[in-house]
Design a protein around this motif. Sequence first.
Motif, PDB file in Angstrom:
ATOM      1  N   SER A 147       0.841  -1.192   0.000  1.00  0.00           N
ATOM      2  CA  SER A 147       0.000   0.000   0.000  1.00  0.00           C
ATOM      3  C   SER A 147       0.879   1.246   0.000  1.00  0.00           C
ATOM      4  O   SER A 147       2.068   1.197   0.347  1.00  0.00           O
ATOM      5  CB  SER A 147      -0.905   0.016   1.235  1.00  0.00           C
ATOM      6  N   LEU A 148       0.278   2.350  -0.375  1.00  0.00           N
ATOM      7  CA  LEU A 148       1.019   3.612  -0.439  1.00  0.00           C
ATOM      8  C   LEU A 148       1.531   4.027   0.940  1.00  0.00           C
ATOM      9  O   LEU A 148       2.664   4.494   1.080  1.00  0.00           O
ATOM     10  CB  LEU A 148       0.135   4.705  -1.040  1.00  0.00           C
ATOM     11  N   ARG A 149       0.732   3.801   1.977  1.00  0.00           N
ATOM     12  CA  ARG A 149       1.155   4.167   3.331  1.00  0.00           C
ATOM     13  C   ARG A 149       2.313   3.289   3.820  1.00  0.00           C
ATOM     14  O   ARG A 149       3.227   3.772   4.472  1.00  0.00           O
ATOM     15  CB  ARG A 149      -0.018   4.091   4.302  1.00  0.00           C
ATOM     16  N   PRO A 170       3.132  10.062   2.637  1.00  0.00           N
ATOM     17  CA  PRO A 170       2.264   9.426   1.636  1.00  0.00           C
ATOM     18  C   PRO A 170       1.797  10.409   0.567  1.00  0.00           C
ATOM     19  O   PRO A 170       1.656  10.041  -0.597  1.00  0.00           O
ATOM     20  CB  PRO A 170       1.081   8.905   2.450  1.00  0.00           C
ATOM     21  N   SER A 171       1.602  11.668   0.958  1.00  0.00           N
ATOM     22  CA  SER A 171       1.162  12.658  -0.034  1.00  0.00           C
ATOM     23  C   SER A 171       2.245  12.932  -1.066  1.00  0.00           C
ATOM     24  O   SER A 171       1.952  13.148  -2.247  1.00  0.00           O
ATOM     25  CB  SER A 171       0.747  13.958   0.657  1.00  0.00           C
ATOM     26  N   SER A 199       2.111  10.066  -3.439  1.00  0.00           N
ATOM     27  CA  SER A 199       0.912  10.176  -4.256  1.00  0.00           C
ATOM     28  C   SER A 199       1.116  11.188  -5.390  1.00  0.00           C
ATOM     29  O   SER A 199       0.720  10.941  -6.531  1.00  0.00           O
ATOM     30  CB  SER A 199      -0.270  10.589  -3.384  1.00  0.00           C
ATOM     31  N   LEU A 220       3.356   9.622  -8.039  1.00  0.00           N
ATOM     32  CA  LEU A 220       2.626   8.666  -8.869  1.00  0.00           C
ATOM     33  C   LEU A 220       1.694   9.376  -9.845  1.00  0.00           C
ATOM     34  O   LEU A 220       1.578   8.971 -11.006  1.00  0.00           O
ATOM     35  CB  LEU A 220       1.833   7.702  -7.992  1.00  0.00           C
ATOM     36  N   ALA A 221       1.035  10.423  -9.388  1.00  0.00           N
ATOM     37  CA  ALA A 221       0.125  11.159 -10.262  1.00  0.00           C
ATOM     38  C   ALA A 221       0.887  11.865 -11.387  1.00  0.00           C
ATOM     39  O   ALA A 221       0.420  11.929 -12.523  1.00  0.00           O
ATOM     40  CB  ALA A 221      -0.669  12.177  -9.449  1.00  0.00           C
TER      41      ALA A 221
END
Length: 106
Positions: free
Chosen positions: A12-14, A24-25, A28, A31-32
């Motif tokens: 998982s991302l976390r 995590p942000s 994210s 990845l975006a």
Amino acid sequence: MTLASLLQQGHSLRSIAKVLERSPSSLSLELARNGGAAGYTSQPALQATSVRRVRSRPLPKLYADGALSHIDSRLLTWLWSPCQIARTVRRIWPDKPELHVSHKTI
């Protein structure tokens, strides 16, 4: 371990954020920004980042081969202050704002 390999293993991302000691942000956003239709891979992401970095940064005014570099280094050896140098450059080339630099830049 890298972000791409941990994602391929199904983490998982976390949990990836904990392993990589990142927010995590931040992951994210990575990845975006760099994830494609085929998923995230590190090599294309690195290349895209390099292209964006080169494209976004203007050439520094005091780069090593520039006229300002030679003038600034000469005046600094004469113990001129950065404020004096900045004012003098503005007086010499009042019609060339691209050559004007802040005393903080010097």
